[in-house]
Structures are given as structure tokens and as C-alpha cells.
Scaffold this active site. Structure first.
Site, mmCIF file in Angstrom:
data_model
loop_
_atom_site.group_PDB
_atom_site.id
_atom_site.type_symbol
_atom_site.label_atom_id
_atom_site.label_comp_id
_atom_site.label_asym_id
_atom_site.label_seq_id
_atom_site.Cartn_x
_atom_site.Cartn_y
_atom_site.Cartn_z
ATOM 1 N N GLU A 102 1.081 1.876 4.495
ATOM 2 C CA GLU A 102 0.514 1.245 3.299
ATOM 3 C C GLU A 102 1.468 1.398 2.123
ATOM 4 O O GLU A 102 2.222 2.368 2.044
ATOM 5 C CB GLU A 102 -0.815 1.944 2.941
ATOM 6 N N ASP A 103 1.402 0.453 1.217
ATOM 7 C CA ASP A 103 2.217 0.542 0.005
ATOM 8 C C ASP A 103 1.690 1.631 -0.925
ATOM 9 O O ASP A 103 2.447 2.461 -1.415
ATOM 10 C CB ASP A 103 2.280 -0.815 -0.719
ATOM 11 N N ASP A 106 -4.853 3.977 -3.777
ATOM 12 C CA ASP A 106 -5.355 4.019 -5.152
ATOM 13 C C ASP A 106 -6.745 4.671 -5.117
ATOM 14 O O ASP A 106 -6.850 5.891 -5.036
ATOM 15 C CB ASP A 106 -5.340 2.573 -5.662
ATOM 16 N N GLY A 108 -8.636 4.588 -2.610
ATOM 17 C CA GLY A 108 -8.772 5.091 -1.242
ATOM 18 C C GLY A 108 -9.714 4.253 -0.391
ATOM 19 O O GLY A 108 -9.782 4.428 0.824
ATOM 20 N N LYS A 134 -1.562 7.207 -5.804
ATOM 21 C CA LYS A 134 -2.046 7.298 -7.190
ATOM 22 C C LYS A 134 -3.227 8.273 -7.159
ATOM 23 O O LYS A 134 -4.395 7.876 -7.239
ATOM 24 C CB LYS A 134 -2.516 5.912 -7.626
HETATM 25 P P1 IMP Z 1 -7.461 1.138 -2.921
HETATM 26 O O1 IMP Z 1 -8.407 0.530 -1.942
HETATM 27 O O2 IMP Z 1 -8.067 1.273 -4.294
HETATM 28 O O3 IMP Z 1 -6.825 2.421 -2.462
HETATM 29 O O4 IMP Z 1 -6.366 0.050 -3.195
HETATM 30 C C1 IMP Z 1 -5.275 -0.112 -2.479
HETATM 31 C C2 IMP Z 1 -4.703 -1.501 -2.671
HETATM 32 O O5 IMP Z 1 -4.771 -1.971 -4.027
HETATM 33 C C3 IMP Z 1 -3.248 -1.381 -2.354
HETATM 34 O O6 IMP Z 1 -3.027 -1.630 -0.986
HETATM 35 C C4 IMP Z 1 -2.628 -2.430 -3.245
HETATM 36 O O7 IMP Z 1 -2.610 -3.663 -2.576
HETATM 37 C C5 IMP Z 1 -3.538 -2.520 -4.429
HETATM 38 N N1 IMP Z 1 -3.011 -1.741 -5.578
HETATM 39 C C6 IMP Z 1 -3.496 -0.588 -6.066
HETATM 40 N N2 IMP Z 1 -2.789 -0.156 -7.120
HETATM 41 C C7 IMP Z 1 -1.794 -1.053 -7.285
HETATM 42 C C8 IMP Z 1 -0.711 -1.153 -8.227
HETATM 43 O O8 IMP Z 1 -0.499 -0.328 -9.142
HETATM 44 N N3 IMP Z 1 0.095 -2.241 -8.093
HETATM 45 C C9 IMP Z 1 -0.076 -3.185 -7.119
HETATM 46 N N4 IMP Z 1 -1.075 -3.114 -6.222
HETATM 47 C C10 IMP Z 1 -1.937 -2.080 -6.316
HETATM 48 MG MG MG Z 2 -1.903 -3.218 -0.172
#
Ligand code: IMP
Ligand code: MG
Length: 185
Positions: A102-103, A106, A108, A134
């Protein structure tokens, strides 16, 4: 589209630092999976740049596949608990060692949902490799077995990460100044 320099607040991780870390992660993964089968799974689209670089530093024969998911419900830049598979794996992962690439993790929610779904397919093992963590933004606890960098709570772009689907091509990770970024239309 704007030139990224108009809204770049700072370069958070430069190209050389990214490269060096990817080499280290590749070496670590190569050691840990030595003598074992491995398949990398990229979560499109953000993870693709990282995975393509990472796999060239994994010195073991391994497979790879991609899947796409979409999260919706809480605005374009936040992800929610609602995650849906829009493109599924073409690979049967039963009894295989799976490493999700994964990139960024955030809240999660994305990884948590994907892990839960892939676990039902009976992989031999299932681990997570995330370039960016993050950590302060975490809402659900998720395991990250291989972590590139812990970053502060800022919106970042480049090296696979987008702002409104652009700027994924940049070779570094930058922080957006949201006051200077102008969305199209
Ligand atoms: P989560 O489900 O909140 O952990 O979000 C993860 C997804 O949100 C990542 O796979 C990214 O595609 C996107 N994302 C979260 N933060 C960023 C950021 O700072 N820049 C670009 N994409 C983000
Ligand atoms: Mg992503």
C-alpha cells in the site's frame, strides 16, 4: 492543471531517500521470505509506483497481482468504513504467502477491510507493507509489518499518491499547501 510547484508546501521525502528505503525494505522482505513462495498484492492505484520499485529489490522469485477498491461516504479525501472491491485479484491466494503493498495507511479502514476480505480466501500468511504511515490519523488498528516512513498528519502527493488523480508521477513525496491548490472545474 497547476504546476505542482505552485502548491508544494515542502518536499517531505526526496527521491534519493525514497530509493534508499525501498532498497532496505526489499532486502528485508527477501530475507524474511527466503525459501518460501511469495505473492505481492498491490492496491491500485496509489500502491503501484511503490510496488514496481520494491519488486525490483526483492531477490526472490515472486508473483504479483493488483486489486482496486473504492471507499465512499466521507468526502473525496477521507476514507470511511465503506470499502468496495471494484477490481478483484485474478490470482488464487489460497495457501500462498501474501504481502499487501500500500502507498499509505491513514485511518486504517482500507487496509483493515482488505485484510478481512483476503483472510477469507485462506492465504498461508497475510502481511502488510506500507510505504507511508500517517500514524496520528489511525481510527482502526492495523498491523504494518514493513513500514517505509511514519509521516505527520498532512496531505501528501507524488510517488503514486494523487491529488484529484494527478501528480502520481512525481518522484518524491510532497506536502500540499491546500490554500494554494486549485481544483479544476
Ligand atoms: P485509509 O483507509 O484512511 O487508511 O486511507 C488510505 C487511502 O487513502 C490510501 O490508500 C490513499 O489512497 C488515500 N490517502 C490517504 N492519505 C492520503 C494522502 O495524504 N495523499 C494521497 N492519498 C491519501
Ligand atoms: Mg491507496
Amino acid at each position: 492543471m497547476q504546476d505542482y510547484r505552485e502548491f508544494l508546501a515542502e518536499t517531505l521525502i526526496d527521491e534519493a531517500t525514497l530509493k534508499a528505503r525501498v532498497v532496505e525494505l526489499g532486502a528485508e522482505i527477501s530475507r524474511d521470505y527466503a525459501g518460501q513462495d511469495l505473492v505481492l498484492i498491490c492496491i491500485l492505484r496509489g500502491g503501484i509506483t511503490f510496488m514496481v520499485d520494491l519488486m525490483r529489490h526483492i531477490s526472490l522469485p515472486h508473483g504479483m497481482d493488483c486489486m482496486a477498491i473504492s471507499s465512499y461516504g466521507v468526502g473525496a479525501r477521507a476514507s470511511s468504513g465503506n470499502v468496495r472491491v471494484t477490481y478483484d485479484l485474478q490470482t488464487n491466494i489460497a495457501d500462498r504467502n501474501v504481502l499487501l503493498v500500500e502507498d499509505i495507511v491513514d485511518s486504517g479502514h482500507t487496509i483493515s477491510h482488505v485484510l478481512e476480505m483476503l483472510q477469507t480466501r485462506s492465504p498461508r500468511s497475510l502481511k502488510v507493507c506500507a510505504l507511508l504511515d500517517k500514524a496520528e490519523r489511525r481510527e482502526v488498528e492495523v498491523p504494518i509489518h514493513y513500514r517505509g516512513f511514519v509521516i505527520p498528519n498532512a496531505y501528501v502527493f507524488g510517488y503514486g499518491l494523487d491529488i484529484d488523480e494527478y501528480y502520481r508521477n512525481l518522484p518524491f513525496i510532497g506536502v500540499v499547501n491546500l490554500e494554494k491548490y486549485k481544483p479544476e472545474g
